[in-house]
Motif scaffolding. Structure first.
Motif, short mmCIF file in Angstrom:
data_model
loop_
_atom_site.label_atom_id
_atom_site.label_comp_id
_atom_site.label_asym_id
_atom_site.label_seq_id
_atom_site.Cartn_x
_atom_site.Cartn_y
_atom_site.Cartn_z
N ASP B 401 0.86 -1.18 0.00
CA ASP B 401 0.00 0.00 0.00
C ASP B 401 0.90 1.23 0.00
N ARG B 402 1.04 1.86 -1.16
CA ARG B 402 1.93 3.02 -1.25
C ARG B 402 1.22 4.33 -0.89
N GLY B 403 -0.05 4.24 -0.53
CA GLY B 403 -0.75 5.43 -0.06
C GLY B 403 -1.15 6.36 -1.19
N LYS B 404 -1.42 7.60 -0.83
CA LYS B 404 -1.96 8.55 -1.81
C LYS B 404 -0.83 9.30 -2.51
N VAL B 405 -0.46 8.79 -3.66
CA VAL B 405 0.62 9.40 -4.44
C VAL B 405 0.09 9.69 -5.84
N LEU B 406 0.19 10.94 -6.28
CA LEU B 406 -0.27 11.27 -7.63
C LEU B 406 0.81 10.90 -8.65
N SER B 407 0.37 10.24 -9.72
CA SER B 407 1.30 9.81 -10.76
C SER B 407 1.46 10.91 -11.81
N ARG B 415 -5.42 16.64 -12.77
CA ARG B 415 -5.96 16.42 -11.44
C ARG B 415 -5.35 17.45 -10.47
N PRO B 416 -6.20 18.17 -9.74
CA PRO B 416 -5.66 19.24 -8.88
C PRO B 416 -4.80 18.66 -7.75
N PHE B 417 -3.78 19.43 -7.39
CA PHE B 417 -2.87 18.97 -6.35
C PHE B 417 -2.57 20.11 -5.38
N GLY B 418 -2.82 19.87 -4.12
CA GLY B 418 -2.38 20.79 -3.07
C GLY B 418 -1.84 19.90 -1.97
N ARG B 419 -0.58 20.02 -1.67
CA ARG B 419 0.11 19.03 -0.84
C ARG B 419 -0.59 18.73 0.48
N TYR B 420 -1.16 19.76 1.09
CA TYR B 420 -1.72 19.53 2.42
C TYR B 420 -3.25 19.72 2.45
N PHE B 430 -2.74 14.18 -0.51
CA PHE B 430 -1.98 13.51 -1.56
C PHE B 430 -0.56 14.07 -1.58
N ARG B 431 0.35 13.25 -2.07
CA ARG B 431 1.71 13.74 -2.24
C ARG B 431 2.21 13.38 -3.63
N THR B 432 3.36 13.93 -4.00
CA THR B 432 4.00 13.57 -5.26
C THR B 432 5.45 13.25 -4.95
N TYR B 433 6.01 12.38 -5.76
CA TYR B 433 7.45 12.11 -5.64
C TYR B 433 8.21 13.14 -6.47
N ARG B 440 3.97 20.14 -13.18
CA ARG B 440 2.98 20.06 -12.09
C ARG B 440 3.46 19.16 -10.96
N GLY B 441 2.99 19.49 -9.79
CA GLY B 441 3.21 18.59 -8.66
C GLY B 441 4.43 18.90 -7.81
N ALA B 442 5.26 19.86 -8.25
CA ALA B 442 6.42 20.18 -7.41
C ALA B 442 5.95 20.99 -6.20
N PHE B 443 6.58 20.77 -5.06
CA PHE B 443 6.25 21.58 -3.88
C PHE B 443 7.49 21.65 -3.00
N PHE B 444 7.45 22.56 -2.07
CA PHE B 444 8.60 22.77 -1.19
C PHE B 444 8.25 22.23 0.19
N THR B 445 9.04 21.29 0.66
CA THR B 445 8.77 20.65 1.95
C THR B 445 9.50 21.38 3.05
N ARG B 446 8.80 21.66 4.13
CA ARG B 446 9.45 22.35 5.24
C ARG B 446 8.77 21.99 6.56
N GLY B 447 9.51 22.17 7.64
CA GLY B 447 8.94 21.91 8.95
C GLY B 447 8.16 23.09 9.49
N THR B 448 8.33 24.22 8.83
CA THR B 448 7.61 25.42 9.25
C THR B 448 6.14 25.29 8.85
#
Lengths: 351, 606
Positions: B401-407, B415-420, B430-433, B440-448
């Motif tokens: 089960d790889r979970g919710k990952v957009l291809s 398909r719309p994508f908003g990381r959170y 959903f997330r993207t690799y 499409r699908g790029a995002f910036f990951t941060r702890g903030t």
């Protein structure tokens, strides 16, 4: 610190590169750093290098730690995935990402506090392993976000803005990287784009850990008299050992006899690094020679810049590990799971 | 003198590094091969050579696998610990020792039977090489015990043959030494009151340690990146993963479908796991308490940035360096709430190696499905000791089960994508690799704190939106984690007992003891945090519950009370934390004392 967003409309004069992207496609969000910050010049150099190399932005993964330098990946390559990790730990996260997918290009951006103080352990081991990456330190000798404390790269005898004298001896990340076995080591200056852009291009073409220490003055806390990381100080004491031309392998290369005093190094990706030496007997393929050269100049208070060492035959971490060609993150149960029949045999061996 | 068949405890007192471990393990296996369940436990020092080490084997035809407590037969091979070893024997029990050197009568007890065998003398007489004398002395006592206890010699000899398969130059001397010991004992000693008799109570069960099982579970569960740092008692998890991965995940050309990195410390280990998880590979690390302490900053980042990570924590005695070679369940709170700020993490509690295997694969699935940190909570007792358990099971054709990952294709189709963004209402976005799609699908990951589209934000409403969604996700997890296992009493009762992890065999034995005494108690084995609602319902359905755990501060009880706002008085803690595995005797005594006290009070009130 730019208040006005640039219009998204592309100027007709913006030239697309071989993969159809203009320079604007390599930009990111608006920088929130101080006006005149050396780090913004480095971001611009990264943008320029990626555009010139015809890299598809989404094939780059950019990772950083914490600090002013580590905020910058948001300000370039907006079409790339980015990861602002924890303080001093970019190298381990990047290593994990690289293990998961060897097919992307990894750009690690860090600062002197991030890499030479809290994160020196991870810097050290990342260099030792030969993770295939560009490791860029934006080195200003000072903690900017917490307002002006010395970092571990601050030279002994340099003065903080408040007038405090630094008495600790400095960590030289370049000397350290050489000693640790990094296969590409360079130093540059954020104010010298002509030198920095080719160095970043060469580092991207290198397979293995490519380290670039970029002296990047902090206009807010470390650009005063008495600082050894100010624009004026670096300009006065900069001693460049070579000028670098990067000739990309994918274009037909006109073979011409290199002029006297030029060293050519062919990289893994076929690109040719052509080094025009300004120091007549400097050979960037000699690790021990480079270490001695840097140490001698450091003693005289000179900052040596340029491509200081390169091992064009370097092997990277995945080669050491002997992993499969397919990126590990693309393997599914069919490739990874030994299956129920094998498990029966394992059970039988445990009775 | 004690007499018992297939129901006794034998303890070997040895010197670390003397080669006794393999002889002792062979002893336990021989009894297993005779169809009689055993549960052995290593009690070892943090040392390579010279310090005392013990190996305790409980023989139990009834199938009790928990530690019993007490020793019926002591094999005292270590002069350093002689005094304590002799003192530990139950009255009427037996002492087996090396009688080469005469001992004064004061070294013994009058209420035990003493059996001497001149092991050193025999070894010196028959072997020249000092190393061989030492190693074969262990096999000599196997021969002696085989005679005393009625262990079938053919079974031992077959095991020796298997152990030295392909090395006949080693097999034969071992078999000869065994026969020598057996013959000497047959000529000089009488069989004792403790006997092993062939039975048929083992079935198809397997005999394996939990760390090996967890490492194998990670191979089956599809982990491709293992980053770790050596620490007792978890080291053998990574070693097992490597062993099985090398065997089953290497291509015919010799290329590896996995990557193992022995990192420079636990911070780098978890950093690599987080990096690999972010980039779409299944990754895990194995560690113990001090490692978890070092990892906590990263654990908070993985929780808040929602990155899958599996951490196998083989718990040992804490705090600080604590007791590295002893067992506890004392990292429950440190793991459940690891890191600064408001965090909560999924914990899985396997009871034995069978579940360690199964839950390792489950943890990898859950980490991907929930995009979060999942802890597999082993402890030294099940991690480093071989335990008889159900065979490993794997459904043919089981997928990950790889979970919710957009291809790429989903992004390409618009398909719309908003990381959170919580598009499904389950709190899981959903997330993207990285590297999936050019535009499409790029995002910036941060702890903030960020907004739902992963943009930088320090706004209160964005923060609340995010942390409230994380709570929804945690509630979703209640239904996805392994559900609790009830063992109801044979009649309705107002008393219930909750327990988890390695406490399981001791608790089940205690439960049978209560049943035999006519006391009805419902049991519920908790297998995961967040607790499913059925755990709360169990507590509320009983007037008095007990929660049995192996730590000082009733850590799981704290979690349970907090999670459902329960009245703490409903749950009486039963706590065992001296570093040894909990016993049925301890549990029965603690619960009985409490019941007697409160029932006594009720009577007075009445």
């Amino acid at each position: 610190m730019t208040y006005l967003a640039k219009p998204r409309l592309h100027h007709p004069s913006l030239k697309p590169n071989a993969v159809g992207f203009t320079r604007r496609d390599y930009e990111g969000r608006i920088s929130t750093l101080c006006a005149g910050c050396g780090h913004d010049s480095i971001s611009a150099a990264i943008i320029q290098a990626c555009w010139e190399l015809d890299i598809e932005p989404h094939r780059v993964a950019k990772l950083s730690g914490i600090g002013c330098s580590s905020k910058t990946p948001d300000y370039f390559l907006g079409q790339s995935h980015g990861f602002n990790t924890v303080h001093g730990r970019m190298p381990s996260v990047l290593t994990g990402a690289y293990l998961a997918n060897k097919s992307l290009l990894y750009l690690g951006v860090s600062g002197d506090g991030d890499s030479a103080s809290i994160g020196i352990g991870q810097f050290v081991h990342c260099m030792r392993r030969g993770v295939d990456m560009v490791y860029l330190v934006e080195n200003n000798g000072v903690y900017g976000l917490t307002k002006g404390q010395f970092s571990a790269t601050a030279d002994a005898g340099s003065k903080s803005k408040k007038g405090v004298l630094n008495t600790d001896s400095p960590v030289d990340l370049v000397a350290l990287a050489l000693q640790l076995g990094a296969s590409f080591v360079a130093r540059s200056f954020s104010g010298d784009k002509a030198q920095l852009v080719p160095l970043i291009k060469a580092a991207i073409g290198h397979r293995g850990a490519a380290f670039i220490d970029v002296i990047s003055p902090c206009v807010a806390f470390n650009n005063h008299t008495g600082s050894t990381k100010s624009y004026d100080y670096v300009r006065e004491h900069n001693d460049s050992v070579n000028f670098l031309d990067v000739i990309e392998g994918r274009e037909p290369i006109e073979i011409e006899q290199p002029p006297e005093g030029v060293i050519e190094v062919v990289q893994h990706d076929g690109s040719i690094l052509r080094l025009r030496r300004t120091e007549p007997d400097y050979d960037p393929r000699d690790r021990i020679g480079a270490m001695n050269f840097i140490a001698r100049h450091q003693e005289r208070g000179e900052v040596v810049t340029g491509l200081l060492f390169v091992d064009p035959q370097a092997r990277d971490f995945h080669q050491h590990l002997g992993s499969v060609q397919t990126p590990l993150n693309r393997l599914g149960a069919a490739e990874l799971c030994p299956g129920a029949a094998v498990l029966e045999k394992i059970n039988a061996s445990l009775r | 003198m004690l007499t018992a068949t297939n129901d006794f405890v034998i303890k070997f007192a040895n010197v670390n590094g003397s080669g006794s471990a393999s002889a002792n393990e062979l002893f336990a296996k021989a009894i297993l091969r005779m169809g009689v369940p055993v549960s052995p436990r290593n009690i070892f020092p943090s040392n390579i050579q010279g310090l005392p080490t013990w190996y305790e084997v409980r023989v139990s035809e009834a199938g009790y696998l928990g530690r019993r407590g007490g020793v019926d037969l002591m094999v005292a091979m270590n002069p350093q610990t002689w005094q304590w070893d002799v003192a530990e024997i139950e009255s009427g029990g037996y002492l087996f020792y090396d009688s080469t050197k005469p001992m004064p009568p004061s070294a013994f007890r009058e209420d035990i039977a003493v059996i001497g065998m001149p092991l050193t003398m025999l070894a010196v007489k028959h072997y020249d090489d000092p190393r061989q004398r030492q190693l074969l002395k262990n096999v000599l006592y196997l021969g002696g015990l085989s005679h005393l206890l009625g262990i079938e010699p053919a079974v031992v000899e077959q095991l020796l043959g298997e152990q030295y398969q392909g090395k006949p130059q080693l097999a034969q001397p071992n078999i000869d030494a065994f026969r020598l010991g057996l013959q000497w004992a047959a000529e000089h000693l009488e069989a004792i009151g403790l006997q092993v008799r062939r039975a048929d109570k083992v079935g198809d069960r397997i005999f394996v340690d939990g760390n090996t099982a967890a490492g194998l579970g990670c191979v089956y569960g599809g982990a491709t990146v293992c980053a770790w740092y050596p620490i007792t008692p978890s080291t053998s998890v990574a070693e097992a993963f490597e062993k099985y991965a090398r065997k089953f995940r290497t291509t015919p050309e010799g290329q590896k479908k996995y990557a193992i990195v022995q990192a420079e410390d636990e911070i780098a280990s978890i950093g690599m796991v987080v990096g690999a998880g972010w980039n779409g590979a299944r990754a895990f690390t194995a560690t113990s308490g001090p490692g978890v302490s070092l990892m906590t900053e990263f654990i908070g980042l993985a929780h808040f940035a929602e990155i899958p990570a599996t951490i196998i924590n083989v718990q040992r005695g804490g705090p600080s360096t604590g007791m590295p070679t002893r067992t506890q369940q004392a990292d429950v709170l440190a793991c459940a709430w690891a890191s600064h700020g408001d965090t909560k993490h999924v914990l899985l509690f396997p009871e034995d190696p069978h579940e360690a295997f199964e839950f390792a694969a489950t943890a990898l699935d859950l980490a991907d499905r929930l995009q979060t940190v999942v802890f597999l909570m082993l402890d030294l007792d099940i991690g480093m000791n071989q335990r008889l358990c159900r065979p490993f099971a794997w459904d043919a054709g089981r997928e990950y089960d790889r979970g919710k990952v957009l291809s790429h294709d989903e992004l390409e189709a618009g398909r719309p994508f908003g990381r959170y963004r919580d598009v499904d209402g389950d709190g899981i976005p959903f997330r993207t690799y990285p590297g999936t799609h050019p535009q499409r699908g790029a995002f910036f990951t941060r702890g903030t704190t960020k907004n739902v589209d992963a943009g930088y934000s320090e706004r209160g409403p964005d923060y609340l939106e995010n942390v409230h969604r994380l709570i929804r996700k945690f509630v979703t997890a209640r239904g996805l984690v392994p559900q609790p296992v009830p063992t109801p009493a044979n009649r309705p009762t107002r008393i219930g007992v909750l327990y988890y992890g390695s406490t399981s065999p001791a608790m089940l034995e205690a439960g049978e003891r209560f049943t035999a005494e006519g006391i009805a108690i419902d049991l519920l084995r908790i297998r995961a945090y967040p607790f499913p609602e059925s755990v709360r319902d169990f507590v509320l359905a009983h007037d008095q519950c007990f929660l049995v755990e192996q730590n000082r501060d009733a850590q799981l009880r704290t979690l349970l009370v907090q999670e459902y706002g329960l009245d703490p008085a409903l749950i009486q803690p039963v706590l065992h934390y001296d570093g040894t595995p909990i016993t049925a005797r301890f549990i029965v005594r603690a619960i009985r004392e409490f019941l007697t006290r409160t029932l006594g009070q009720e009577e007075r009130v009445a």
